[in-house]
Motif scaffolding. Structure first.
Motif, PDB file in Angstrom:
ATOM      1  N   THR A 161       0.831  -1.203   0.000  1.00  8.65           N
ATOM      2  CA  THR A 161       0.000   0.000   0.000  1.00  8.65           C
ATOM      3  C   THR A 161       0.866   1.254   0.000  1.00  8.65           C
ATOM      4  OG1 THR A 161      -1.765  -1.144   1.201  1.00  8.65           O
ATOM      5  CG2 THR A 161      -1.789   1.266   1.256  1.00  8.65           C
ATOM      6  N   LEU A 162       1.927   1.231   0.787  1.00  2.00           N
ATOM      7  CA  LEU A 162       2.803   2.395   0.899  1.00  2.00           C
ATOM      8  C   LEU A 162       3.691   2.581  -0.326  1.00  2.00           C
ATOM      9  CD1 LEU A 162       4.040   2.083   4.603  1.00  2.00           C
ATOM     10  CD2 LEU A 162       2.250   3.586   3.714  1.00  2.00           C
ATOM     11  N   ARG A 206       2.695   4.815  -3.377  1.00  2.00           N
ATOM     12  CA  ARG A 206       2.488   6.209  -2.974  1.00  2.00           C
ATOM     13  C   ARG A 206       3.810   6.887  -2.643  1.00  2.00           C
ATOM     14  NH1 ARG A 206      -2.072   6.255   1.489  1.00  2.00           N
ATOM     15  NH2 ARG A 206      -1.915   8.509   1.087  1.00  2.00           N
ATOM     16  N   LEU A 207       4.737   6.136  -2.064  1.00  2.00           N
ATOM     17  CA  LEU A 207       6.059   6.698  -1.791  1.00  2.00           C
ATOM     18  C   LEU A 207       6.866   6.874  -3.082  1.00  2.00           C
ATOM     19  CD1 LEU A 207       7.024   4.665   1.399  1.00  2.00           C
ATOM     20  CD2 LEU A 207       6.698   7.144   1.293  1.00  2.00           C
ATOM     21  N   GLN A 248       3.382  10.719  -3.716  1.00  2.00           N
ATOM     22  CA  GLN A 248       2.055  11.110  -3.248  1.00  2.00           C
ATOM     23  C   GLN A 248       1.922  11.019  -1.732  1.00  2.00           C
ATOM     24  OE1 GLN A 248      -0.606   8.535  -5.381  1.00  2.00           O
ATOM     25  NE2 GLN A 248       0.104   9.198  -7.390  1.00  2.00           N
ATOM     26  N   LEU A 249       2.824  10.286  -1.079  1.00  2.00           N
ATOM     27  CA  LEU A 249       2.779  10.114   0.372  1.00  2.00           C
ATOM     28  C   LEU A 249       4.101  10.597   0.945  1.00  2.00           C
ATOM     29  CD1 LEU A 249       1.207   8.853   2.822  1.00  2.00           C
ATOM     30  CD2 LEU A 249       2.555   6.780   2.425  1.00  2.00           C
ATOM     31  N   ARG A 250       4.020  11.484   1.909  1.00  4.67           N
ATOM     32  CA  ARG A 250       5.224  11.995   2.534  1.00  4.67           C
ATOM     33  C   ARG A 250       5.714  11.007   3.583  1.00  4.67           C
ATOM     34  NH1 ARG A 250       7.020  13.813  -1.041  1.00  4.67           N
ATOM     35  NH2 ARG A 250       8.588  14.973   0.139  1.00  4.67           N
ATOM     36  N   SER A 281       6.685  11.318   6.648  1.00  3.25           N
ATOM     37  CA  SER A 281       6.119  11.413   7.999  1.00  3.25           C
ATOM     38  C   SER A 281       4.786  10.686   8.093  1.00  3.25           C
ATOM     39  CB  SER A 281       5.935  12.893   8.381  1.00  3.25           C
ATOM     40  OG  SER A 281       5.100  13.549   7.445  1.00  3.25           O
ATOM     41  N   GLU A 282       3.995  10.766   7.018  1.00  2.00           N
ATOM     42  CA  GLU A 282       2.709  10.049   6.987  1.00  2.00           C
ATOM     43  C   GLU A 282       2.941   8.531   6.969  1.00  2.00           C
ATOM     44  OE1 GLU A 282      -0.378  12.602   4.452  1.00  2.00           O
ATOM     45  OE2 GLU A 282       1.522  12.326   3.401  1.00  2.00           O
ATOM     46  N   ALA A 283       3.928   8.096   6.180  1.00  2.00           N
ATOM     47  CA  ALA A 283       4.237   6.660   6.115  1.00  2.00           C
ATOM     48  C   ALA A 283       4.696   6.142   7.462  1.00  2.00           C
ATOM     49  CB  ALA A 283       5.314   6.409   5.058  1.00  2.00           C
ATOM     50  N   MET A 329       1.723   5.526   9.661  1.00  2.00           N
ATOM     51  CA  MET A 329       0.952   4.343   9.299  1.00  2.00           C
ATOM     52  C   MET A 329       1.646   3.075   9.785  1.00  2.00           C
ATOM     53  SD  MET A 329      -0.183   5.452   5.428  1.00  2.00           S
ATOM     54  CE  MET A 329      -1.127   3.962   5.102  1.00  2.00           C
TER      55      MET A 329
END
Length: 421
Positions: free
Chosen positions: A399-400, A403-404, A408-410, A412-414, A417
């Motif tokens: 999933t990560l 986006r990484l 699309q995913l920073r 810090s957000e990863a 999660m």
């Protein structure tokens, strides 16, 4: 932060968006001439030996040092840090070379990263869904798929700066390392269960101990009483007294898989997993009634007819063609699994069940096979728990990753999660 358009989607402005060849020193593929097999020597890798993001040396064959040195060019001898990409058959599998003394055949492409990209980052980039779809779309072949490296090196990629590549790798590698640890633990637990089976039912250690007037080691009195104290002749030589020799088909029961599925039926969503005949296992899901209702207490053995792998399944599932489930008949199923596992080797393009069914085994009484099951049951349960946790982590990683890789995913957000998981 500002973004710009790329084929993978909108990516941070500071990322490089260029053809893949701009990040490679070399892209080529391995040898086409036959190479001799050897018991010892350099590893000889084919596409089947690249799986789950790594090189599986357990399945790889070896060649002679003389052939390695004299019959190959440098393009067939990857260096540590080179990235391998399977290009024929099971396309799109990726791994990083981690040792010297390795050669590859024509089913494997070699990508040598330059200083703009970290080898492990290139591996994850190629494994991410967008780039897998691009390579699949550019492949040819109706039955056996082929990736052409002349198309791969033209593929547009979006690459972050090196320091950001390192941070993304820290996130993904942490998950992969945990998955690897769980599966290595499972390999150890599996080895313990196999070693006990060998001691009891191949080497007959408890019978030999009783024959010599000793108590069997590491065994309670009730279990020890189930073993005879002498041997008798059989068509397979000396066997414990009262045990029989039988074909596999004499102590197994084939199960129906119900409706058979195919690759096109499988989706990424659904409750019921679909098993295929390759070693990848689950290929997708559906929401119909499962064809086989296996549980942890009542497991089912799966035999893949064209690839000869076997698995002990503890969850309800459906299957594609040539996945053949069975259980023990008059003996415990877990005992049956270890009694029949790895007894038939793979030969391509051949149905193997008839060869499997006529193999012979030495069969004790059902009570003793159940005693073995009770002894290894804690190991089986631990293996299942670990595999479930590994699957959960793998789902999070998958999933990560896209986006990484696409920005699309920073980070810090990863991290948040992963902490929550």
């Amino acid at each position: 932060m500002s973004f710009k358009a790329a084929e993978v989607g909108f990516v941070p402005e500071c990322w490089l968006v260029e053809p893949l060849r701009h990040f490679l020193e070399l892209i080529t593929y391995g040898f086409t001439n036959p190479m001799p097999d050897a018991d010892d020597g350099p590893w000889k890798l084919t596409a089947k030996d690249v799986i789950d993001g790594r090189i599986n040396y357990a399945t790889a064959r070896k060649t002679t040092l003389e052939a390695f040195q004299n019959s190959l060019t440098d393009k067939s001898r990857p260096l540590i840090g080179d990235v391998l990409l399977t290009k024929d058959g099971s396309i799109g599998r990726v791994a990083v070379v981690d040792r010297t003394g390795v050669c590859i055949n024509q089913s494997v492409a070699l990508l040598r990263p330059n200083k703009k990209i970290i080898p492990e980052f290139l591996k994850y980039l190629l494994l991410s869904p967008h780039y897998q779809r691009v390579m699949e779309g550019d492949s040819d072949g109706s039955t056996i798929k082929h990736i052409y490296i002349t198309r791969v090196d033209k593929m547009q990629v979006a690459i972050p700066p090196l320091h950001e590549q390192e941070k993304i790798l820290q996130v993904i590698s942490a998950l992969d390392n945990r998955i690897t640890l769980l599966r290595e633990t499972n390999a150890t637990l599996e080895a313990i269960a196999q070693a006990l089976f060998k001691s009891w039912f191949v080497d007959f250690d408890p019978v030999r101990a009783k024959q010599q007037g000793r108590e069997p080691e590491n065994m309670d009195e009730a279990t020890a009483a189930l073993f005879p104290d002498d041997f008798e002749e059989s068509e397979l030589g000396l066997v414990p007294r009262g045990w029989r020799v039988g074909n596999f088909e004499s102590f197994i029961k084939r199960l129906s898989v119900g409706k058979k599925y195919d690759q096109k039926t499988a989706s990424s969503e659904g409750l019921v997993p679909i098993l295929d005949q390759g070693k990848s296992g689950i290929i997708g899901f559906h929401n119909d009634t499962p064809g086989v209702k296996a549980t942890l207490d009542e497991p089912v053995i799966v035999f893949a007819n064209h690839t000869c792998y076997m698995r002990l399944i503890t969850f309800a599932f459906s299957a594609i063609q040539n996945v053949l489930p069975f259980i023990g008949s008059g003996v415990d199923t877990v005992w049956t699994y270890y009694a029949t596992k790895d007894r038939v080797k793979f030969s391509e393009y051949k149905g193997h069940w008839p060869d499997f069914a006529i193999e012979k085994a030495i069969v004790p009484n059902e009570e003793l096979t159940c005693a073995y099951r009770n002894t290894v049951d804690p190991l089986i349960r631990r293996i299942c728990e670990n595999e479930l946790q590994a699957q959960t982590l793998a789902t999070l990683r998958d999933t990560l990753l896209p986006r990484l890789i696409s920005g699309q995913l920073r980070l810090s957000e990863a991290d948040a999660m992963i902490e929550q998981a």
